[in-house]
Design a protein around this motif. Structure first.
Motif, PDB file in Angstrom:
ATOM      1  N   LYS A  41      57.434  14.404  25.257  1.00 16.27           N
ATOM      2  CA  LYS A  41      57.149  14.415  23.832  1.00 16.27           C
ATOM      3  C   LYS A  41      55.758  13.851  23.543  1.00 16.27           C
ATOM      4  O   LYS A  41      55.049  14.348  22.673  1.00 16.27           O
ATOM      5  N   SER A  42      55.357  12.832  24.276  1.00 21.31           N
ATOM      6  CA  SER A  42      54.017  12.290  24.121  1.00 21.31           C
ATOM      7  C   SER A  42      52.974  13.328  24.531  1.00 21.31           C
ATOM      8  O   SER A  42      51.961  13.513  23.845  1.00 21.31           O
ATOM      9  N   GLY A  43      53.212  14.006  25.639  1.00 19.38           N
ATOM     10  CA  GLY A  43      52.292  15.046  26.088  1.00 19.38           C
ATOM     11  C   GLY A  43      52.186  16.191  25.094  1.00 19.38           C
ATOM     12  O   GLY A  43      51.111  16.758  24.891  1.00 19.38           O
ATOM     13  N   GLN A  44      53.294  16.527  24.458  1.00 20.10           N
ATOM     14  CA  GLN A  44      53.298  17.621  23.495  1.00 20.10           C
ATOM     15  C   GLN A  44      52.436  17.324  22.272  1.00 20.10           C
ATOM     16  O   GLN A  44      51.920  18.247  21.644  1.00 20.10           O
ATOM     17  N   THR A  45      52.271  16.046  21.940  1.00 19.71           N
ATOM     18  CA  THR A  45      51.407  15.697  20.803  1.00 19.71           C
ATOM     19  C   THR A  45      49.929  15.921  21.133  1.00 19.71           C
ATOM     20  O   THR A  45      49.108  15.954  20.226  1.00 19.71           O
ATOM     21  N   LYS A  46      49.616  16.079  22.394  1.00 18.23           N
ATOM     22  CA  LYS A  46      48.227  16.216  22.827  1.00 18.23           C
ATOM     23  C   LYS A  46      47.792  17.669  23.024  1.00 18.23           C
ATOM     24  O   LYS A  46      46.638  17.926  23.326  1.00 18.23           O
ATOM     25  N   VAL A  47      48.722  18.621  22.882  1.00 21.17           N
ATOM     26  CA  VAL A  47      48.389  20.030  23.115  1.00 21.17           C
ATOM     27  C   VAL A  47      48.778  20.907  21.933  1.00 21.17           C
ATOM     28  O   VAL A  47      49.663  20.570  21.143  1.00 21.17           O
ATOM     29  N   GLY A 105      49.370  25.321  21.275  1.00 26.73           N
ATOM     30  CA  GLY A 105      49.528  26.582  21.976  1.00 26.73           C
ATOM     31  C   GLY A 105      50.716  26.629  22.915  1.00 26.73           C
ATOM     32  O   GLY A 105      51.086  27.688  23.398  1.00 26.73           O
ATOM     33  N   LEU A 106      51.309  25.494  23.190  1.00 25.81           N
ATOM     34  CA  LEU A 106      52.510  25.427  24.022  1.00 25.81           C
ATOM     35  C   LEU A 106      53.402  24.343  23.446  1.00 25.81           C
ATOM     36  O   LEU A 106      53.033  23.171  23.438  1.00 25.81           O
ATOM     37  N   ALA A 107      54.523  24.740  22.904  1.00 25.95           N
ATOM     38  CA  ALA A 107      55.463  23.775  22.344  1.00 25.95           C
ATOM     39  C   ALA A 107      56.859  24.110  22.859  1.00 25.95           C
ATOM     40  O   ALA A 107      57.349  25.217  22.649  1.00 25.95           O
ATOM     41  N   ILE A 108      57.451  23.170  23.560  1.00 28.56           N
ATOM     42  CA  ILE A 108      58.800  23.373  24.077  1.00 28.56           C
ATOM     43  C   ILE A 108      59.607  22.119  23.796  1.00 28.56           C
ATOM     44  O   ILE A 108      59.324  21.054  24.336  1.00 28.56           O
ATOM     45  N   ASP A 109      60.576  22.260  22.920  1.00 30.92           N
ATOM     46  CA  ASP A 109      61.516  21.178  22.629  1.00 30.92           C
ATOM     47  C   ASP A 109      62.906  21.800  22.616  1.00 30.92           C
ATOM     48  O   ASP A 109      63.332  22.381  21.618  1.00 30.92           O
ATOM     49  N   LEU A 110      63.573  21.713  23.760  1.00 29.79           N
ATOM     50  CA  LEU A 110      64.865  22.376  23.902  1.00 29.79           C
ATOM     51  C   LEU A 110      65.945  21.757  23.029  1.00 29.79           C
ATOM     52  O   LEU A 110      66.897  22.433  22.647  1.00 29.79           O
ATOM     53  N   ASP A 154      65.458  20.413  19.893  1.00 33.62           N
ATOM     54  CA  ASP A 154      65.244  20.913  18.533  1.00 33.62           C
ATOM     55  C   ASP A 154      65.234  22.437  18.471  1.00 33.62           C
ATOM     56  O   ASP A 154      65.228  23.008  17.389  1.00 33.62           O
ATOM     57  N   GLY A 155      65.158  23.086  19.627  1.00 31.46           N
ATOM     58  CA  GLY A 155      65.135  24.539  19.674  1.00 31.46           C
ATOM     59  C   GLY A 155      63.764  25.135  19.384  1.00 31.46           C
ATOM     60  O   GLY A 155      63.642  26.328  19.139  1.00 31.46           O
ATOM     61  N   LYS A 156      62.723  24.335  19.419  1.00 32.98           N
ATOM     62  CA  LYS A 156      61.372  24.818  19.149  1.00 32.98           C
ATOM     63  C   LYS A 156      60.716  25.266  20.450  1.00 32.98           C
ATOM     64  O   LYS A 156      60.576  24.479  21.379  1.00 32.98           O
ATOM     65  N   VAL A 157      60.346  26.534  20.505  1.00 37.97           N
ATOM     66  CA  VAL A 157      59.663  27.067  21.678  1.00 37.97           C
ATOM     67  C   VAL A 157      58.512  27.944  21.198  1.00 37.97           C
ATOM     68  O   VAL A 157      58.711  28.890  20.446  1.00 37.97           O
ATOM     69  N   GLU A 158      57.318  27.589  21.616  1.00 36.74           N
ATOM     70  CA  GLU A 158      56.117  28.365  21.320  1.00 36.74           C
ATOM     71  C   GLU A 158      55.360  28.503  22.632  1.00 36.74           C
ATOM     72  O   GLU A 158      54.804  27.537  23.142  1.00 36.74           O
ATOM     73  N   LEU A 159      55.396  29.689  23.202  1.00 37.16           N
ATOM     74  CA  LEU A 159      54.733  29.912  24.476  1.00 37.16           C
ATOM     75  C   LEU A 159      53.342  30.474  24.233  1.00 37.16           C
ATOM     76  O   LEU A 159      53.165  31.410  23.456  1.00 37.16           O
ATOM     77  N   GLY A 160      52.386  29.881  24.865  1.00 37.90           N
ATOM     78  CA  GLY A 160      51.007  30.321  24.727  1.00 37.90           C
ATOM     79  C   GLY A 160      50.146  29.541  25.696  1.00 37.90           C
ATOM     80  O   GLY A 160      50.636  28.782  26.526  1.00 37.90           O
ATOM     81  N   ILE A 161      48.865  29.727  25.570  1.00 38.31           N
ATOM     82  CA  ILE A 161      47.927  29.023  26.440  1.00 38.31           C
ATOM     83  C   ILE A 161      47.689  27.634  25.859  1.00 38.31           C
ATOM     84  O   ILE A 161      47.194  27.503  24.736  1.00 38.31           O
ATOM     85  N   PRO A 162      48.048  26.592  26.615  1.00 36.75           N
ATOM     86  CA  PRO A 162      47.867  25.243  26.072  1.00 36.75           C
ATOM     87  C   PRO A 162      46.394  24.843  26.049  1.00 36.75           C
ATOM     88  O   PRO A 162      45.612  25.219  26.917  1.00 36.75           O
ATOM     89  N   ARG A 163      46.055  24.111  25.016  1.00 41.41           N
ATOM     90  CA  ARG A 163      44.720  23.536  24.879  1.00 41.41           C
ATOM     91  C   ARG A 163      44.884  22.201  24.173  1.00 41.41           C
ATOM     92  O   ARG A 163      45.909  21.950  23.546  1.00 41.41           O
ATOM     93  N   PHE A 164      43.878  21.368  24.271  1.00 40.42           N
ATOM     94  CA  PHE A 164      43.962  20.077  23.594  1.00 40.42           C
ATOM     95  C   PHE A 164      44.142  20.273  22.093  1.00 40.42           C
ATOM     96  O   PHE A 164      43.501  21.145  21.493  1.00 40.42           O
ATOM     97  N   ALA A 165      44.985  19.444  21.513  1.00 40.89           N
ATOM     98  CA  ALA A 165      45.088  19.386  20.056  1.00 40.89           C
ATOM     99  C   ALA A 165      43.769  18.836  19.523  1.00 40.89           C
ATOM    100  O   ALA A 165      43.023  18.151  20.233  1.00 40.89           O
ATOM    101  N   ASP A 166      43.480  19.126  18.279  1.00 35.01           N
ATOM    102  CA  ASP A 166      42.210  18.703  17.682  1.00 35.01           C
ATOM    103  C   ASP A 166      41.989  17.195  17.773  1.00 35.01           C
ATOM    104  O   ASP A 166      40.863  16.740  17.912  1.00 35.01           O
ATOM    105  N   SER A 167      43.042  16.426  17.707  1.00 40.18           N
ATOM    106  CA  SER A 167      42.926  14.962  17.671  1.00 40.18           C
ATOM    107  C   SER A 167      42.911  14.304  19.058  1.00 40.18           C
ATOM    108  O   SER A 167      42.634  13.113  19.166  1.00 40.18           O
ATOM    109  N   THR A 168      43.181  15.057  20.102  1.00 38.03           N
ATOM    110  CA  THR A 168      43.382  14.453  21.423  1.00 38.03           C
ATOM    111  C   THR A 168      42.151  13.723  21.947  1.00 38.03           C
ATOM    112  O   THR A 168      42.242  12.556  22.339  1.00 38.03           O
TER     113      THR A 168
END
Length: 152
Positions: free
Chosen positions: A28-34, A36-41, A43-57
Motif C-alpha cells: 500500500k505504501s508503494g502504491q502511493t508512489k506510482v 498507472g498501476l493500481a492493484i488492491d485486491l 478493495d477490488g481496485k485494479v488498474e493495469l498500465g505502465i507504472p511511473r512515479f506519482a507526481d508527488s513521489t
C-alpha cells in the motif's frame, strides 16, 4: 491449560497472517508512489498500465524523507521497487526470509532517518519480519513446496 491450548496455534497460520499483513503495509505504501498501476485486491481496485512515479513521489524523497548519501531519485526508485517486489514475494511465500530481511532493512532506515518517532509501529513491523526470517513462510508457501521437491 490455556497455555497448552494457545501453544497449538500452528506456525503456518501465524506465518500466513504475518506474510499477508506486512506485505499489505509495504504494498500500500508503494502504491502511493506510482501511477498507472493500481492493484488492491481487497478493495477490488485494479488498474493495469505502465507504472511511473506519482507526481508527488520525487518531492517526497527530496523534502520529507531526505536520506543521507543517496540521491532522492535513486532512493525513490529503490524504495518503490522494494515496496512492490518484496511484498509480492512475501505473499507468495517465495524467498520469504530474504524478502523479510530486505523489508527489515528498509524498516530500520525509515526508523532511523525518516520517522524516528514512529518506533511503536516500526517495532511491530520488525517483530513480524523477524518472525518470518527466523521461522520461514510456513506450510502455505512456495518456499515449503520447493523445499519438499528438493528432498525427492
Amino acid at each position: 491449560m490455556i497455555a497448552s491450548i494457545l501453544s497449538r496455534i500452528p506456525h503456518w497460520l501465524i506465518a500466513f497472517i504475518g506474510r499477508f499483513s506486512i506485505a499489505a503495509v509495504f504494498w500500500k505504501s508503494g502504491q502511493t508512489k506510482v501511477q498507472g498501476l493500481a492493484i488492491d485486491l481487497i478493495d477490488g481496485k485494479v488498474e493495469l498500465g505502465i507504472p511511473r512515479f506519482a507526481d508527488s513521489t520525487l518531492d517526497l524523497f527530496r523534502e520529507e524523507y531526505r536520506l543521507p548519501l543517496i540521491p532522492p531519485e535513486l532512493a525513490a526508485l529503490m524504495a518503490t521497487a522494494a515496496e512492490h517486489v518484496f511484498p509480492v514475494l512475501l505473499l507468495l511465500g517465495l524467498a520469504t526470509r530474504l524478502s523479510a530481511l530486505a523489508l527489515l532493512g528498509m524498516t530500520i532506515v525509515i526508523q532511523i532517518f525518516v520517522y524516528p518517532g514512529a518506533y511503536p509501529l516500526h517495532g511491530l513491523w520488525a517483530t513480524v519480519l523477524l518472525y518470518l526470517m527466523a521461522r520461514g513462510g510456513g506450510a502455505l508457501s512456495i518456499d515449503r513446496l520447493l523445499a519438499h521437491r528438493s528432498l525427492l
